[in-house]
Design an enzyme around this catalytic site. Sequence first.
Site, short mmCIF file in Angstrom:
data_model
loop_
_atom_site.label_atom_id
_atom_site.label_comp_id
_atom_site.label_asym_id
_atom_site.label_seq_id
_atom_site.Cartn_x
_atom_site.Cartn_y
_atom_site.Cartn_z
N ASP A 101 -6.37 -4.09 -0.30
CA ASP A 101 -5.84 -4.18 1.14
C ASP A 101 -6.60 -3.01 1.79
O ASP A 101 -6.66 -1.95 1.50
CB ASP A 101 -4.18 -3.76 1.00
CG ASP A 101 -3.56 -3.76 2.25
OD1 ASP A 101 -3.96 -4.10 3.19
OD2 ASP A 101 -2.36 -3.25 2.30
N SER A 147 -1.66 -9.87 6.56
CA SER A 147 -0.67 -8.74 6.86
C SER A 147 -0.38 -8.97 8.44
O SER A 147 -1.40 -8.93 9.28
CB SER A 147 -1.57 -7.34 6.88
OG SER A 147 -0.86 -6.70 7.42
N HIS A 181 4.95 -4.11 1.56
CA HIS A 181 4.07 -2.78 1.00
C HIS A 181 4.77 -1.49 1.77
O HIS A 181 4.59 -1.38 3.03
CB HIS A 181 2.65 -3.00 1.79
CG HIS A 181 1.73 -1.93 1.47
ND1 HIS A 181 0.55 -1.87 1.91
CD2 HIS A 181 1.84 -0.81 0.56
CE1 HIS A 181 -0.10 -0.74 1.57
NE2 HIS A 181 0.76 -0.19 0.73
N MET A 218 4.71 1.80 2.66
CA MET A 218 4.12 3.44 3.03
C MET A 218 5.08 4.16 3.46
O MET A 218 4.85 4.62 4.50
CB MET A 218 2.97 3.11 3.78
CG MET A 218 1.68 2.23 3.30
SD MET A 218 0.72 1.50 4.33
CE MET A 218 1.44 -0.06 4.95
N MET A 257 -5.81 0.42 -2.89
CA MET A 257 -6.15 0.36 -1.30
C MET A 257 -7.56 0.58 -1.14
O MET A 257 -8.34 1.31 -1.83
CB MET A 257 -5.58 1.68 -0.81
CG MET A 257 -3.59 1.69 -0.46
SD MET A 257 -3.45 0.37 0.34
CE MET A 257 -4.23 0.15 2.12
N MET A 259 5.75 1.27 7.49
CA MET A 259 5.14 2.82 7.67
C MET A 259 6.20 3.67 8.43
O MET A 259 6.95 3.40 9.26
CB MET A 259 4.04 2.83 8.65
CG MET A 259 2.78 1.91 8.05
SD MET A 259 1.24 1.94 9.34
CE MET A 259 0.37 0.81 8.41
C1 DX5 Z 1 -3.18 -0.37 6.05
C2 DX5 Z 1 -2.43 -1.65 5.77
C3 DX5 Z 1 -2.90 -2.94 5.48
C4 DX5 Z 1 -3.44 -3.26 7.02
C5 DX5 Z 1 -4.83 -4.29 6.52
O1 DX5 Z 1 -2.47 0.81 5.80
O2 DX5 Z 1 -1.76 -1.31 4.45
O3 DX5 Z 1 -2.17 -3.98 5.02
O4 DX5 Z 1 -2.70 -4.18 7.67
O5 DX5 Z 1 -5.37 -4.42 7.84
P1 DX5 Z 1 -7.02 -5.03 8.09
O6 DX5 Z 1 -7.26 -6.22 7.11
O7 DX5 Z 1 -7.21 -5.23 9.23
O8 DX5 Z 1 -7.80 -3.73 7.18
ZN ZN Z 2 -0.77 -3.24 3.31
#
Ligand code: DX5
Ligand code: ZN
Length: 219
Positions: free
Chosen positions: A174, A7, A65, A67, A136, A36
């Site tokens: 994730d 990511s 992804h 959000m 998630m 996001m």
């Molecule tokens: C969180 C994201 C993830 C995040 C994961 O909302 O969707 O993709 O970047 O990061 P780590 O691996 O550091 O938890």
């Molecule tokens: Zn993500």
Amino acid sequence: MFKLAPSILAADFMKLGEQIQQVEEAGADELHIDVMDGVFVPSISFGMPVISSIRKGSRMFFDVHLMITEPIRYIDEFVKAGADGITVHAEACSDLAETVKKVKEAGLRVGVSIKPATPITVLEEVEPYLDRVLVMTVEPGFGGQKLMPECVEKVKELAAHRKLVSGTYDIQVDGGIGLSNLREVMEAGAEVFVAGTAVFRGDIAQNVRAFKEEAGVAD
Ligand code: DX5
Ligand code: ZN
């Protein structure tokens, strides 16, 4: 099947192009791109302009992804920016079936993601059309959080259900994924692993290799 999807939320944006190249050369399978909107989740990350820029420098599969609230409004733009797959949140769509259809009709791989408190039953109506379900393993919104063990149980539940219905989608996880819990989550039935902090903190190439070794797929 094992796939690693670093990511870029955890990347150093001063060196974004360079770090994407590093994960690609080290053998990562997909690039996970977290968008996001500050509404569906508290934080704001980046959007189309960043994706179209990095698209020019990478051939990796872009796993976007979203959000964001009512992602259906922006599917065309993310397609244009260079997404290969789009995952939307079940909780963010007033018409999930229509949203999934829109991604599919654009010729992309489509995924639906569920937050820790969302049951797998919300997937029912769209399940036959999905290429991916993203479970998630933290509350979405920030990198660097700790994996929630109850979400691993949900992965098991989904894997058992998928078997029952002979589903063909892959199961992605994730949030908080690292070397210490990779095997456990693999055994629960996940196949595609997003990792931000665990890939981008320290030596990127070495981290990618360590993931592949732990998963038993190192070349
Ligand atoms: C969180 C994201 C993830 C995040 C994961 O909302 O969707 O993709 O970047 O990061 P780590 O691996 O550091 O938890
Ligand atoms: Zn993500």
